[in-house]
Motif scaffolding. Structure first.
Motif, PDB file in Angstrom:
ATOM      1  N   PRO A 187       0.815  -1.223   0.000  1.00  0.00           N
ATOM      2  CA  PRO A 187       0.000   0.000   0.000  1.00  0.00           C
ATOM      3  C   PRO A 187       0.845   1.268   0.000  1.00  0.00           C
ATOM      4  N   LEU A 188       2.041   1.184   0.595  1.00  0.00           N
ATOM      5  CA  LEU A 188       2.893   2.363   0.637  1.00  0.00           C
ATOM      6  C   LEU A 188       3.343   2.753  -0.774  1.00  0.00           C
ATOM      7  N   ALA A 189       3.527   1.752  -1.660  1.00  0.00           N
ATOM      8  CA  ALA A 189       3.971   2.043  -3.029  1.00  0.00           C
ATOM      9  C   ALA A 189       2.921   2.855  -3.781  1.00  0.00           C
ATOM     10  N   TYR A 190       1.669   2.378  -3.704  1.00  0.00           N
ATOM     11  CA  TYR A 190       0.682   3.144  -4.473  1.00  0.00           C
ATOM     12  C   TYR A 190       0.262   4.416  -3.748  1.00  0.00           C
ATOM     13  N   VAL A 191       0.440   4.489  -2.423  1.00  0.00           N
ATOM     14  CA  VAL A 191       0.205   5.765  -1.734  1.00  0.00           C
ATOM     15  C   VAL A 191       1.225   6.794  -2.213  1.00  0.00           C
ATOM     16  N   GLY A 192       2.504   6.378  -2.292  1.00  0.00           N
ATOM     17  CA  GLY A 192       3.535   7.295  -2.782  1.00  0.00           C
ATOM     18  C   GLY A 192       3.303   7.691  -4.228  1.00  0.00           C
ATOM     19  N   SER A 193       2.881   6.738  -5.070  1.00  0.00           N
ATOM     20  CA  SER A 193       2.604   7.037  -6.479  1.00  0.00           C
ATOM     21  C   SER A 193       1.460   8.032  -6.610  1.00  0.00           C
TER      22      SER A 193
ATOM     23  N   LEU B 117      -7.678  21.153 -13.681  1.00  0.00           N
ATOM     24  CA  LEU B 117      -7.696  19.969 -12.826  1.00  0.00           C
ATOM     25  C   LEU B 117      -8.973  19.174 -13.007  1.00  0.00           C
ATOM     26  N   ASP B 118      -8.819  17.835 -13.011  1.00  0.00           N
ATOM     27  CA  ASP B 118      -9.977  16.939 -13.060  1.00  0.00           C
ATOM     28  C   ASP B 118     -10.299  16.552 -11.609  1.00  0.00           C
ATOM     29  N   ARG B 119     -11.303  17.216 -11.025  1.00  0.00           N
ATOM     30  CA  ARG B 119     -11.617  17.021  -9.607  1.00  0.00           C
ATOM     31  C   ARG B 119     -12.029  15.581  -9.302  1.00  0.00           C
ATOM     32  N   GLU B 120     -12.808  14.959 -10.179  1.00  0.00           N
ATOM     33  CA  GLU B 120     -13.250  13.587  -9.942  1.00  0.00           C
ATOM     34  C   GLU B 120     -12.055  12.629  -9.904  1.00  0.00           C
ATOM     35  N   GLU B 121     -11.094  12.833 -10.786  1.00  0.00           N
ATOM     36  CA  GLU B 121      -9.918  11.974 -10.827  1.00  0.00           C
ATOM     37  C   GLU B 121      -9.070  12.164  -9.568  1.00  0.00           C
ATOM     38  N   LEU B 122      -8.909  13.443  -9.152  1.00  0.00           N
ATOM     39  CA  LEU B 122      -8.148  13.693  -7.929  1.00  0.00           C
ATOM     40  C   LEU B 122      -8.841  13.096  -6.701  1.00  0.00           C
ATOM     41  N   ALA B 123     -10.160  13.194  -6.650  1.00  0.00           N
ATOM     42  CA  ALA B 123     -10.897  12.627  -5.521  1.00  0.00           C
ATOM     43  C   ALA B 123     -10.734  11.108  -5.478  1.00  0.00           C
ATOM     44  N   GLU B 124     -10.748  10.465  -6.643  1.00  0.00           N
ATOM     45  CA  GLU B 124     -10.576   9.013  -6.694  1.00  0.00           C
ATOM     46  C   GLU B 124      -9.173   8.611  -6.235  1.00  0.00           C
TER      47      GLU B 124
ATOM     48  N   LEU C 201      -7.206  10.332  -4.212  1.00  0.00           N
ATOM     49  CA  LEU C 201      -7.099  10.562  -2.772  1.00  0.00           C
ATOM     50  C   LEU C 201      -7.853   9.494  -1.975  1.00  0.00           C
ATOM     51  N   ALA C 202      -8.964   9.014  -2.509  1.00  0.00           N
ATOM     52  CA  ALA C 202      -9.700   7.933  -1.832  1.00  0.00           C
ATOM     53  C   ALA C 202      -8.859   6.658  -1.772  1.00  0.00           C
ATOM     54  N   GLU C 203      -8.181   6.338  -2.898  1.00  0.00           N
ATOM     55  CA  GLU C 203      -7.299   5.169  -2.901  1.00  0.00           C
ATOM     56  C   GLU C 203      -6.159   5.358  -1.897  1.00  0.00           C
ATOM     57  N   THR C 204      -5.653   6.593  -1.833  1.00  0.00           N
ATOM     58  CA  THR C 204      -4.571   6.884  -0.887  1.00  0.00           C
ATOM     59  C   THR C 204      -5.043   6.688   0.556  1.00  0.00           C
TER      60      THR C 204
ATOM     61  N   ILE D  18      -3.523   4.124   3.413  1.00  0.00           N
ATOM     62  CA  ILE D  18      -3.061   4.584   4.731  1.00  0.00           C
ATOM     63  C   ILE D  18      -3.789   3.840   5.845  1.00  0.00           C
ATOM     64  N   GLN D  19      -5.089   3.624   5.684  1.00  0.00           N
ATOM     65  CA  GLN D  19      -5.846   2.883   6.686  1.00  0.00           C
ATOM     66  C   GLN D  19      -5.360   1.436   6.797  1.00  0.00           C
ATOM     67  N   HIS D  20      -4.995   0.857   5.660  1.00  0.00           N
ATOM     68  CA  HIS D  20      -4.485  -0.511   5.666  1.00  0.00           C
ATOM     69  C   HIS D  20      -3.170  -0.585   6.448  1.00  0.00           C
TER      70      HIS D  20
END
Length: 457
Positions: free
Chosen positions: A229-235, A250-257, A259-262, A266-268
């Motif tokens: 998870p740290l790899a894709y959080v950093g990416s 900026l594409d707000r929907e893409e950024l929100a997605e 950040l949600a994955e991030t 982090i929770q994991h």
């Protein structure tokens, strides 16, 4: 350093005659010299030297000196007899001196009624010595009264005084004995309590050390679980940074997605760290009623970091099993240790379609958990020594040799049993048997035990 409770009575029995007690060698030698020097006082009082009186004093001093040395080497049962004999000789010597020194009117007779009190202070625990001294003193007083041709009232007065003082000395000696018995029991209880507290503390530290050893064995799996998870959080963080720095729409929907994955990553990571920290710090000591399925779930959550190479991981623990009364975190440690051991075996001895199974069931008034694998099983020479402390077939970096020993001790603390055997179809089987909690016995399902032999513990 704690004194052994078993040796406490003997130490108390002899404390009055050992060096540093009332009868230390220095004091005895001073008393013996004093007894002998007073022979010159006898000669001055009588106006002549009486050789047999010097012999009495030599006998008295020799008795005291011999008693002081002998009591250090003779067996414990002989101490009481030596004490009575020494008290008898001392009383007879005082009476003999009194007979020559004017009887009841002489300077030494006062020692006859006082001697039982002195013996009470000196010997303390030996009531028989006081009684013997008092009885001999009464008989000697009667003899002195008879020799002196005293009146009936003098007989009555002197005998009453001597008998009364002897009885008072016997009472004091008995009370002293009882008080020392109570003090001795208090010391024994205090020593046992301190020993049990020290043992409990030692067991707690040993259990904590084994937990940390398990955490160390999980380290490689933890690093892998965190790195993913740290790899894709950093990416994702780099992507968001690039999008914000570059001057474009900026594409707000893409950024929100992103950040949600991030946030999920982090929770994991946080959950992995929390699980390990909670396991390493679990200090609960009070047993409570809990479900076996919850214990297995906690152990599986941690063990999954070390069982990635296992092809099949099966859990068959019904949720309706009766509750068990245990310290939940410690039972988690036991199950986790068994799972890690199974994973280590399958890693060092790879087999096609490697498998680890956890099976829970109810048998009469017990709940049973089986931890099985399809590895090579236990060698014949290993199985009898499996639960010995520091016995291990692993390399030093894989195990301490205390895991199974500690696991069995923890299970036995809950009133259960841990045994090991080989499966008929191949592989190892560890069986945990735990009694059902009182609250869950009335709800225990009536199931027939399966026909399988328990492994030899």
């Amino acid at each position: 350093m704690l004194r052994s409770p078993e040796t406490e009575p003997e130490q108390l029995e002899l404390e009055a005659v050992r060096p540093g007690g009332v009868w230390s060698l220095r004091i005895v030698w001073v008393l013996c010299v004093t007894i002998l020097v007073f022979a010159w006082v006898d000669a001055l009082y009588l106006g002549r030297f009486v050789p047999w009186m010097l012999g009495v004093r030599v006998l008295w001093a020799s008795s005291m000196l011999g008693y002081t040395y002998l009591v250090r080497v003779v067996p414990r049962p002989w101490v009481g007899l030596l004490t009575v004999l020494n008290a008898l000789i001392s009383t007879v010597c005082v009476l003999a001196l009194s007979m020559e020194m004017d009887g009841l009117g002489g300077p030494y007779f006062i020692m006859v009624p006082v001697l039982p009190l002195a013996i009470t202070l000196i010997y303390r625990r030996h009531v028989r010595a006081v009684l013997v001294s008092g009885a001999v003193g009464v008989a000697g007083t009667a003899l002195l009264l008879w020799r002196g041709n005293h009146s009936f009232y003098q007989w009555l007065t002197w005998l009453s005084v001597v008998v009364g003082i002897a009885m008072l000395a016997a009472y004091f000696s008995h009370q002293t004995f009882q008080a020392q018995q109570v003090e001795q029991q208090g010391r024994l209880k205090r020593a046992r309590r301190e020993a049990l507290e020290a043992l409990a503390f030692s067991e707690h530290r040993r259990a904590q050390s084994e937990k940390l050893a398990i955490v160390g064995r999980l380290a490689s799996g933890v690093a892998h679980e965190i790195n993913n998870p740290l790899a894709y959080v950093g990416s994702n963080v780099n992507f968001v940074h690039t999008e914000l720095v570059e001057a474009r729409e900026l594409d707000r929907e893409e950024l929100a997605e992103v950040l949600a994955e991030t946030r999920v990553g982090i929770q994991h990571i946080r959950q992995i760290v929390a699980d390990l920290r909670g396991f390493a710090r679990m200090d609960a000591n009070e047993p409570t009623a809990c479900a076996l399925v919850d214990v297995v779930a906690d152990a599986m959550k941690l063990a999954s970091l070390r069982l990635k190479h296992v092809s099949f991981l099966q859990v068959d623990v019904p949720t309706d099993l009766p509750e068990i009364f245990v310290v939940r975190q410690r039972l988690v440690q036991v199950v986790l240790n068994l799972l890690i051991n199974a994973g280590d075996v399958l890693e060092s001895h790879p087999v096609p379609s490697s498998e680890v199974r956890l099976v829970g069931r109810a048998e009469q008034e017990c709940v049973v958990l089986l931890v099985e694998d399809n590895g090579p099983g236990f060698a014949p020479h290993v199985l009898p020594r499996l639960f010995e402390a520091f016995f291990t077939t692993k390399s030093p970096d894989k195990g301490t040799g205390l895991g199974l020993t500690l696991s069995r001790e923890l299970v036995e603390q809950f009133g259960g049993a841990l045994s090991a055997s080989n499966r008929p179809e191949g592989g190892a089987r560890l069986r945990i048997e735990l009694p059902v909690s009182r609250a869950g016995r009335s709800e225990a399902p009536a199931t027939e035990p399966e026909g399988e032999a328990r492994g030899a513990a």
